[in-house]
Design a protein around this motif. Structure first.
Motif, short mmCIF file in Angstrom:
data_model
loop_
_atom_site.label_atom_id
_atom_site.label_comp_id
_atom_site.label_asym_id
_atom_site.label_seq_id
_atom_site.Cartn_x
_atom_site.Cartn_y
_atom_site.Cartn_z
N GLY B 151 0.82 -1.21 0.00
CA GLY B 151 0.00 0.00 0.00
C GLY B 151 0.85 1.26 0.00
N TRP B 152 1.93 1.20 0.80
CA TRP B 152 2.84 2.35 0.79
C TRP B 152 3.43 2.56 -0.60
N GLN B 153 3.79 1.46 -1.26
CA GLN B 153 4.35 1.58 -2.62
C GLN B 153 3.35 2.23 -3.57
N ARG B 154 2.09 1.84 -3.43
CA ARG B 154 1.05 2.42 -4.29
C ARG B 154 0.95 3.92 -4.02
N TRP B 155 0.97 4.28 -2.77
CA TRP B 155 0.84 5.69 -2.38
C TRP B 155 2.05 6.50 -2.86
N ALA B 156 3.24 5.94 -2.61
CA ALA B 156 4.46 6.70 -2.88
C ALA B 156 4.77 6.81 -4.37
N SER B 157 4.38 5.78 -5.14
CA SER B 157 4.70 5.79 -6.57
C SER B 157 3.55 6.33 -7.41
N GLY B 158 2.35 6.28 -6.86
CA GLY B 158 1.19 6.74 -7.62
C GLY B 158 0.67 5.72 -8.61
N THR B 159 1.21 4.50 -8.58
CA THR B 159 0.76 3.47 -9.52
C THR B 159 0.78 2.10 -8.84
N TRP B 160 -0.10 1.23 -9.32
CA TRP B 160 -0.18 -0.12 -8.75
C TRP B 160 0.96 -1.01 -9.26
N THR B 161 1.68 -0.57 -10.29
CA THR B 161 2.71 -1.44 -10.87
C THR B 161 3.90 -1.65 -9.93
N ALA B 162 4.19 -0.63 -9.11
CA ALA B 162 5.32 -0.79 -8.18
C ALA B 162 5.06 -1.92 -7.18
N PRO B 163 3.90 -1.92 -6.48
CA PRO B 163 3.66 -3.07 -5.59
C PRO B 163 3.51 -4.38 -6.35
N ALA B 164 3.06 -4.35 -7.59
CA ALA B 164 2.93 -5.60 -8.36
C ALA B 164 4.30 -6.24 -8.56
N VAL B 165 5.30 -5.42 -8.86
CA VAL B 165 6.65 -5.95 -9.06
C VAL B 165 7.19 -6.53 -7.74
N ALA B 166 7.01 -5.77 -6.66
CA ALA B 166 7.51 -6.24 -5.36
C ALA B 166 6.78 -7.51 -4.92
N HIS B 167 5.48 -7.55 -5.15
CA HIS B 167 4.67 -8.71 -4.78
C HIS B 167 5.12 -9.95 -5.55
N ALA B 168 5.31 -9.79 -6.86
CA ALA B 168 5.77 -10.91 -7.67
C ALA B 168 7.15 -11.37 -7.22
N LEU B 169 8.01 -10.40 -6.94
CA LEU B 169 9.36 -10.73 -6.46
C LEU B 169 9.30 -11.48 -5.13
N ALA B 170 8.42 -11.03 -4.25
CA ALA B 170 8.29 -11.69 -2.94
C ALA B 170 7.85 -13.13 -3.11
N ASN B 171 6.92 -13.37 -4.03
CA ASN B 171 6.46 -14.74 -4.27
C ASN B 171 7.58 -15.61 -4.82
N VAL B 172 8.33 -15.06 -5.76
CA VAL B 172 9.42 -15.83 -6.35
C VAL B 172 10.50 -16.10 -5.30
N LEU B 173 10.82 -15.08 -4.51
CA LEU B 173 11.84 -15.25 -3.47
C LEU B 173 11.44 -16.31 -2.46
N ALA B 174 10.15 -16.43 -2.22
CA ALA B 174 9.69 -17.43 -1.25
C ALA B 174 10.03 -18.84 -1.72
N LEU B 175 10.21 -18.99 -3.02
CA LEU B 175 10.47 -20.32 -3.57
C LEU B 175 11.94 -20.58 -3.83
N VAL B 176 12.74 -19.52 -3.79
CA VAL B 176 14.14 -19.65 -4.17
C VAL B 176 15.01 -19.77 -2.93
N SER B 177 15.90 -20.73 -2.96
CA SER B 177 16.82 -20.89 -1.86
C SER B 177 17.98 -19.93 -2.02
N LEU B 178 18.17 -19.06 -1.03
CA LEU B 178 19.25 -18.09 -1.12
C LEU B 178 20.47 -18.51 -0.32
N ARG B 179 20.38 -19.63 0.35
CA ARG B 179 21.56 -20.06 1.08
C ARG B 179 21.62 -21.57 1.11
#
Lengths: 267, 179
Positions: B151-179
């Protein structure tokens, strides 16, 4: 009209709110994991895409069931004595064993071996032993074995067992030769249909759930009517909003601040 | 004309309520992604008032700052194997875009005329609540927190695309082993 100073201040305020949101998220993430609410990373839309693979599928899965796969992998010890990689996962990701927690290298290679081999074999749990009273098998049993190059089995260490389940497992049980005994401190990652527990030994493991008869997730047939009604509602709502928006003309930008009411500027 | 105006004021709330209930009623099955995509379409085509805030931040900075906590959590938390692999990752990306269209475009846009704080808070709460039937109550706090970041991303950027990118990244990161 805003001055450059006001704009600058506004940006700083936006950034400060962003940092606050990030801090809140991290704090809740840490508390959720340390308190056991979450087993790991949350998935924010974690609908399981791939159906569970059964060794012996239930009646409603006989047609589309794919058999689970066996898996073998060699893990080497790093110079510091840690297994690398620190875990072994079956190709279909239905089971994994993690070696990297509670690690004491001396436990894993008492004779100085520099690697060991892990073998994961899916089994029908009903053929291993009778199901525990008041519980149902919520997936396959998995036999997890590990051997040093000499052929000696890995018998010491602490292992984390992670298994996928089909419906709603609440624990993992280990076959002790005569019955299925529950592992301690099970923790579920519901959005990924996984449950894990630390185990003091390798062996045969199975996820189990409460009750005698597994309850399948709601089927599409039950959901159809609901989604038709909701789809109609959404369609009507969108249509009304579009027609209403056309009558009123294009939307007008509105300025606002967090927590503050915006001045209506609609003309 | 007044009757049509009154009817018009129910359009967006009706679309929002239908979408929220549809998301909450999803069952854990492969078909659920189609429900999510349908709700995303509702979020994408329903007209909402465009909003802007004073001193908007650059889109890229908003995406990076919003993605930061998810990356940090992924690096710190226990890696668990994901069932479905690439297919689940693609589903996660599609669902992230659809949910952001609905929550940060439609719901946020609908409420933003009453204040950004209300829009951020309510969209975050609804976002968390629709996931409870599938994930359980244990994920409510972390999903509310994630909704606040989006929500902050939507407010600060003025567009829903910023949270969409972060949301998609969060989902992908949840599946990727980083260590």
């Amino acid at each position: 009209m805003t001055t450059p100073t006001a704009r600058h201040r506004g940006r700083w305020r936006l950034a400060a709110w962003g940092l606050a949101a990030v801090a809140v998220y991290l704090a809740i993430a840490v508390v959720s994991v340390t308190s056991g609410l979450l087993a790991g990373r949350p998935l924010y839309d974690g609908i399981p895409l791939v159906p569970y693979r059964w060794v012996n599928p239930p009646e409603n899965r006989i047609k589309d069931n794919q058999k689970p796969e066996s898996h073998e992998v060699t893990l080497k010890f790093t110079p510091s004595g840690q297994p690398d990689p620190g875990s072994a996962t079956s190709a279909d990701a239905q089971v994994a064993i993690i070696f990297s927690r509670h690690l004491d290298a001396s436990e894993y290679r008492p004779d100085g071996d520099n690697s060991f081999r892990v073998k994961i074999t899916p089994l029908d749990p009903a053929k291993v032993g009778p199901r525990p009273q008041g519980r149902f098998f919520d997936g396959n049993a998995y036999q997890i074995e590990a051997f040093y190059p000499s052929g000696a089995p890995v018998t010491t260490g602490t292992f984390d067992i992670v298994v996928s389940y089909a419906v709603h497992a609440t624990d993992i049980r280990r076959w002790n030769g005569s019955e299925w005994t529950p592992l301690e401190a099970p923790s579920a990652q519901r959005e990924q249909y996984q449950i894990y527990s630390p185990s003091p030994a390798l062996g045969i493991f199975v996820p189990t759930g409460d009750g005698d008869v597994p309850t399948e997730p709601a089927k599409a047939s039950r959901a159809d009517l609901v989604f038709i009604v909701l789809g109609l509602g959404a369609t009507i709502g969108v249509a009304i909003a579009i027609v209403s928006g056309r009558r009123k003309g294009p939307p007008v930008p509105v300025g606002q601040a967090p927590g503050a009411k915006a001045k209506p500027t609609r003309k | 004309v007044r009757r049509i105006d009154r009817l018009g004021s129910w359009g967006v709330p009706l679309a929002v309520a239908s979408g929220v209930l549809a998301l909450a009623y999803r069952v854990p099955s492969p078909e659920a992604v189609f429900v999510t995509a349908g709700v995303g379409a509702v979020g994408g085509i329903t007209p909402v008032a465009s909003t802007h805030s004073e001193g908007r931040l650059a889109w890229l900075w908003v995406v990076l700052l919003g993605a930061l906590p998810f990356a940090a959590f992924a690096a710190w938390s226990r890696p668990l194997p994901a069932r479905g692999g690439l297919a689940v990752a693609v589903t996660g990306i599609v669902a992230a875009i659809a949910e952001e269209l609905f929550f940060r475009r439609l719901v946020y846009g609908w409420l933003a005329t009453r204040g950004a704080g209300l829009a951020v808070g309510v969209s975050a709460l609804l976002f968390a609540l629709v996931h409870v039937p599938v994930y359980g109550w244990s994920v409510l706090p972390i999903d509310v927190a994630a909704g606040l970041v989006f929500g902050w991303q939507r407010w600060a950027s003025g567009t829903w695309t910023a949270p969409a990118v972060a949301h998609a990244l969060a989902n992908v990161l949840a599946l990727v082993s980083l260590r």
